[in-house]
Design a protein around this motif. Structure first.
Motif, PDB file in Angstrom:
ATOM      1  N   ALA A  20      59.867  48.296  30.412  1.00  0.00           N
ATOM      2  CA  ALA A  20      58.439  48.065  30.593  1.00  0.00           C
ATOM      3  C   ALA A  20      58.045  47.787  32.036  1.00  0.00           C
ATOM      4  O   ALA A  20      56.882  47.909  32.373  1.00  0.00           O
ATOM      5  N   PHE A  21      59.020  47.412  32.913  1.00  0.00           N
ATOM      6  CA  PHE A  21      58.650  47.042  34.270  1.00  0.00           C
ATOM      7  C   PHE A  21      58.089  48.228  35.053  1.00  0.00           C
ATOM      8  O   PHE A  21      57.537  48.056  36.124  1.00  0.00           O
ATOM      9  N   ARG A  22      58.217  49.425  34.519  1.00  0.00           N
ATOM     10  CA  ARG A  22      57.719  50.597  35.227  1.00  0.00           C
ATOM     11  C   ARG A  22      56.206  50.715  35.163  1.00  0.00           C
ATOM     12  O   ARG A  22      55.623  51.544  35.832  1.00  0.00           O
ATOM     13  N   VAL A  23      55.543  49.929  34.290  1.00  0.00           N
ATOM     14  CA  VAL A  23      54.089  49.983  34.175  1.00  0.00           C
ATOM     15  C   VAL A  23      53.505  48.690  34.724  1.00  0.00           C
ATOM     16  O   VAL A  23      53.851  47.605  34.264  1.00  0.00           O
ATOM     17  N   THR A  24      52.632  48.811  35.723  1.00  0.00           N
ATOM     18  CA  THR A  24      52.016  47.627  36.316  1.00  0.00           C
ATOM     19  C   THR A  24      50.522  47.868  36.507  1.00  0.00           C
ATOM     20  O   THR A  24      50.064  49.005  36.559  1.00  0.00           O
ATOM     21  N   GLY A  25      49.768  46.774  36.625  1.00  0.00           N
ATOM     22  CA  GLY A  25      48.347  46.895  36.909  1.00  0.00           C
ATOM     23  C   GLY A  25      47.498  46.080  35.957  1.00  0.00           C
ATOM     24  O   GLY A  25      47.997  45.304  35.141  1.00  0.00           O
ATOM     25  N   THR A  26      46.175  46.242  36.081  1.00  0.00           N
ATOM     26  CA  THR A  26      45.213  45.526  35.245  1.00  0.00           C
ATOM     27  C   THR A  26      44.360  46.536  34.495  1.00  0.00           C
ATOM     28  O   THR A  26      43.788  47.441  35.095  1.00  0.00           O
ATOM     29  N   VAL A  27      44.283  46.371  33.175  1.00  0.00           N
ATOM     30  CA  VAL A  27      43.439  47.229  32.354  1.00  0.00           C
ATOM     31  C   VAL A  27      42.241  46.411  31.891  1.00  0.00           C
ATOM     32  O   VAL A  27      42.389  45.274  31.441  1.00  0.00           O
ATOM     33  N   HIS A  56      42.142  42.418  31.315  1.00  0.00           N
ATOM     34  CA  HIS A  56      40.907  41.734  31.701  1.00  0.00           C
ATOM     35  C   HIS A  56      39.851  42.059  30.658  1.00  0.00           C
ATOM     36  O   HIS A  56      39.473  43.211  30.481  1.00  0.00           O
ATOM     37  N   ARG A  57      39.377  41.046  29.971  1.00  0.00           N
ATOM     38  CA  ARG A  57      38.407  41.232  28.892  1.00  0.00           C
ATOM     39  C   ARG A  57      37.038  40.745  29.335  1.00  0.00           C
ATOM     40  O   ARG A  57      36.886  39.662  29.854  1.00  0.00           O
ATOM     41  N   ARG A  58      36.017  41.573  29.100  1.00  0.00           N
ATOM     42  CA  ARG A  58      34.646  41.181  29.402  1.00  0.00           C
ATOM     43  C   ARG A  58      33.821  41.255  28.124  1.00  0.00           C
ATOM     44  O   ARG A  58      33.804  42.279  27.439  1.00  0.00           O
ATOM     45  N   LEU A  59      33.154  40.147  27.777  1.00  0.00           N
ATOM     46  CA  LEU A  59      32.291  40.150  26.605  1.00  0.00           C
ATOM     47  C   LEU A  59      31.066  41.002  26.862  1.00  0.00           C
ATOM     48  O   LEU A  59      30.465  40.948  27.934  1.00  0.00           O
ATOM     49  N   VAL A  60      30.689  41.799  25.880  1.00  0.00           N
ATOM     50  CA  VAL A  60      29.512  42.650  25.965  1.00  0.00           C
ATOM     51  C   VAL A  60      28.490  42.109  24.990  1.00  0.00           C
ATOM     52  O   VAL A  60      28.731  42.044  23.788  1.00  0.00           O
ATOM     53  N   VAL A  61      27.354  41.664  25.513  1.00  0.00           N
ATOM     54  CA  VAL A  61      26.341  41.044  24.671  1.00  0.00           C
ATOM     55  C   VAL A  61      25.121  41.938  24.589  1.00  0.00           C
ATOM     56  O   VAL A  61      24.928  42.842  25.389  1.00  0.00           O
ATOM     57  N   LEU A 212      48.070  53.083  32.338  1.00  0.00           N
ATOM     58  CA  LEU A 212      47.660  51.803  31.756  1.00  0.00           C
ATOM     59  C   LEU A 212      46.935  52.005  30.434  1.00  0.00           C
ATOM     60  O   LEU A 212      47.182  51.294  29.461  1.00  0.00           O
ATOM     61  N   VAL A 213      46.018  52.976  30.423  1.00  0.00           N
ATOM     62  CA  VAL A 213      45.270  53.239  29.200  1.00  0.00           C
ATOM     63  C   VAL A 213      46.198  53.756  28.115  1.00  0.00           C
ATOM     64  O   VAL A 213      46.072  53.404  26.936  1.00  0.00           O
TER      65      VAL A 213
END
Length: 234
Positions: A20-27, A56-61, A212-213
């Motif tokens: 798994a170390f081959r995948v890095t970043g922020t989704v 990274h999660r963002r609430l959608v209101v 990442l996706v």
């Protein structure tokens, strides 16, 4: 943006079992408030498979069924309605069912379930994103309507208001497994008068997916509980 070791191919189903170390970043994903607990169900196995990936999660209101109307996002957790199915890759996570959250009155016997018509009597607080149309459709099916006095984009805030003893709330049953039944509160299942809406991960159909996706999609594909005897929210 996601990164992988030089010379490595893009992530695919067979390569998901490679180190798994081959995948890095922020989704980054947008999540409707009523489904925000589902982000944890994805984040945990994602972190096990790919320890260097952050979510990274963002609430959608707002009064919309899905995050793409309120946020410029290419992925999110939302209701998988027909329009979404036509324009996104969809990964079902669970079927959303509901409980009536009230203050606990020891003098009133507990019930196995309650109708939506009966549930419309108390004064209500509700999550803004959930209505309309989801809850309104259920109440209308039972010949009544919901007149919410307080609306919020936080399920935790609903619990706080109901705790005062002045309010009631319809809450997705997933949250009764997250919070349990706190002292002084009672959760009563609502009758299933309509097919349960399906909540899942969506990613855009157009354009190539990043590594990442792909990692996110592969993780979500293992979490489908919509046809299980024990759905993820029960």
């Amino acid at each position: 943006m996601g990164q992988r070791s030089p010379g490595r191919p893009a992530l695919s189903a067979p390569s998901c079992r490679e180190p798994a170390f081959r995948v890095t970043g922020t989704v980054r994903i947008g999540v409707i408030p009523t489904a925000s607990a589902a982000a944890a169900d994805i984040a945990s196995p994602l972190s096990v498979r790919h320890p260097l990936v952050s979510l990274h999660r963002r609430l959608v209101v707002g009064r919309h069924r899905r995050p793409t109307r309120s946020l410029r996002t290419r992925r999110g957790i939302t209701y998988l309605d027909h329009d979404v199915l036509e324009h996104y890759r969809c990964f079902p996570l669970y079927e959303e069912r509901y409980v009536l959250l009230t203050a606990d009155d020891p003098t009133v016997p507990r019930r196995a379930e309650i109708s939506w018509h009966e549930a419309s009597a108390p004064m209500y607080a509700t999550v803004d994103h959930a209505r309309p149309p989801i809850l309104d459709e259920h109440f209308a099916e039972d010949g009544t309507h919901l007149n919410a006095r307080i609306e919020t984009d936080s399920v935790a805030t609903l619990y706080a208001h109901v705790k005062t003893g002045q309010w009631s709330a319809v809450v997705p049953s997933m949250w009764s497994t997250v919070f349990g039944e706190p002292p002084g509160l009672r959760c009563t299942p609502l009758t299933e008068n309509l097919p349960a809406p399906v909540v899942g991960l969506i990613t855009r159909l157009d354009g190539p997916s990043s590594i990442l996706v792909e990692a996110l999609e592969e993780t979500a594909s293992t979490l489908n509980r919509t046809s299980s005897e024990s759905p993820i929210n029960q």
